[in-house]
Design a protein around this motif. Structure first.
Motif, PDB file in Angstrom:
ATOM      1  N   MET A 162       0.752  -1.329   0.006  1.00 50.47           N
ATOM      2  CA  MET A 162       0.040  -0.013   0.013  1.00 50.47           C
ATOM      3  C   MET A 162       0.830   1.364  -0.031  1.00 50.47           C
ATOM      4  O   MET A 162       0.520   2.226  -0.904  1.00 50.47           O
ATOM      5  N   ALA A 163       1.937   1.283   0.885  1.00 46.62           N
ATOM      6  CA  ALA A 163       2.856   2.270   0.968  1.00 46.62           C
ATOM      7  C   ALA A 163       3.529   2.666  -0.477  1.00 46.62           C
ATOM      8  O   ALA A 163       3.513   3.889  -1.024  1.00 46.62           O
ATOM      9  N   ASN A 164       3.901   1.642  -1.102  1.00 46.42           N
ATOM     10  CA  ASN A 164       4.760   1.582  -2.434  1.00 46.42           C
ATOM     11  C   ASN A 164       3.544   2.256  -3.410  1.00 46.42           C
ATOM     12  O   ASN A 164       3.921   3.200  -4.277  1.00 46.42           O
ATOM     13  N   ASN A 165       2.513   1.549  -3.343  1.00 45.87           N
ATOM     14  CA  ASN A 165       1.639   2.213  -4.441  1.00 45.87           C
ATOM     15  C   ASN A 165       1.071   3.441  -4.163  1.00 45.87           C
ATOM     16  O   ASN A 165       0.827   4.206  -5.236  1.00 45.87           O
ATOM     17  N   LEU A 166       0.706   3.813  -2.958  1.00 41.64           N
ATOM     18  CA  LEU A 166       0.377   5.352  -2.798  1.00 41.64           C
ATOM     19  C   LEU A 166       1.737   6.391  -3.327  1.00 41.64           C
ATOM     20  O   LEU A 166       1.484   7.464  -3.939  1.00 41.64           O
ATOM     21  N   ASP A 167       2.871   5.597  -2.877  1.00 39.97           N
ATOM     22  CA  ASP A 167       3.970   6.659  -3.306  1.00 39.97           C
ATOM     23  C   ASP A 167       4.281   6.551  -5.029  1.00 39.97           C
ATOM     24  O   ASP A 167       4.477   7.903  -5.428  1.00 39.97           O
ATOM     25  N   LYS A 168       3.904   5.573  -5.477  1.00 39.08           N
ATOM     26  CA  LYS A 168       4.100   5.843  -6.895  1.00 39.08           C
ATOM     27  C   LYS A 168       3.098   6.464  -7.749  1.00 39.08           C
ATOM     28  O   LYS A 168       3.115   7.280  -8.811  1.00 39.08           O
ATOM     29  N   PHE A 169       1.728   6.396  -7.059  1.00 43.14           N
ATOM     30  CA  PHE A 169       0.489   7.087  -7.579  1.00 43.14           C
ATOM     31  C   PHE A 169       0.859   8.677  -7.601  1.00 43.14           C
ATOM     32  O   PHE A 169       0.631   9.551  -8.268  1.00 43.14           O
ATOM     33  N   VAL A 170       1.281   9.052  -6.296  1.00 48.48           N
ATOM     34  CA  VAL A 170       1.493  10.537  -6.046  1.00 48.48           C
ATOM     35  C   VAL A 170       2.444  11.073  -6.971  1.00 48.48           C
ATOM     36  O   VAL A 170       2.241  12.106  -7.574  1.00 48.48           O
TER      37      VAL A 170
END
Ligand code: FMN
Length: 188
Positions: A162-170
């Protein structure tokens, strides 16, 4: 600084998808690259839409206010739970009020569900909605499966994926929004 508005469209008591909206809000602020405005549709008087704002003779103050917040934004992020394989009714109701306010805005899509698929169906339909209003949907979406296990109440990621996906998205959203904003500046 980019002016980014989050449009969060669930009004259910006990709504879990507010966690996804809080996560994106914090991540954008922490980037240091965005001034963030948060529209929680629950906080505004936006009755079932009969007419678009441009066709209303005596619009409600909140309809005007939300329209101005959308117009003033360089870009927006739509956040919605998946309801019956689609996005929420309150989000769609809000979107339908406005027309030119959306014009060529970069729009990021964040969907969540309490199942394993993270609102994939809602996200696909939401991309089509963004096309219909003359705005640009970013290809990468943020899906949040098992909302109560992926994010805490404040929107903090509870696992590495979740942390990685959020970071990539932002990161990608900021790139996408900046590219469109810069092109618009050249056009002026
Ligand atoms: C009317 C309704 C329809 C729903 N339909 C779906 C669905 O199609 N797919 C899904 O994964 N979850 C579905 N859910 C469950 C939501 O994923 C769950 O409520 C989740 O917590 C996100 O919504 P919330 O922000 O209202 O809590 C539905 C929930 C409601 C209230």
């Amino acid at each position: 600084m980019l002016k980014i508005t989050i449009l969060y469209g669930a009004i259910r008591e006990g709504r879990l998808s507010i966690r996804a909206a809080r996560a994106i809000d914090k991540a954008l602020r922490d980037s240091g690259k965005a001034d963030v405005t948060f529209i929680d549709v629950k906080d505004y008087d936006l009755p079932l839409m009969e007419n678009r704002l441009k066709d209303m003779k005596d619009p409600l103050p909140d309809v005007v206010k939300v329209g101005k917040m959308i117009e003033d934004a360089d870009g927006l992020i739509f956040v919605t739970p998946e309801y019956n394989n689609s996005y929420s009714g309150p989000l769609k109701n809000t979107v339908d009020y406005y027309t030119k306010e959306w014009g060529k805005k970069p729009i990021g899509i964040v969907c969540g569900s309490n199942g394993k698929q993270g609102g994939i169906n809602a996200s696909n339909l939401l991309q089509l909605l963004v096309l219909a209003i003359g705005a640009f949907p970013m290809p990468r979406k943020l899906l949040v499966p098992e909302l109560d296990k992926s994010l805490d109440e404040e929107g903090k990621p509870l696992n590495e994926t979740m942390a990685n996906n959020l970071d990539k998205f932002v990161k990608e959203y900021l790139w996408f929004a900046e590219a469109i904003v810069n092109q618009k500046k050249k056009d002026q």
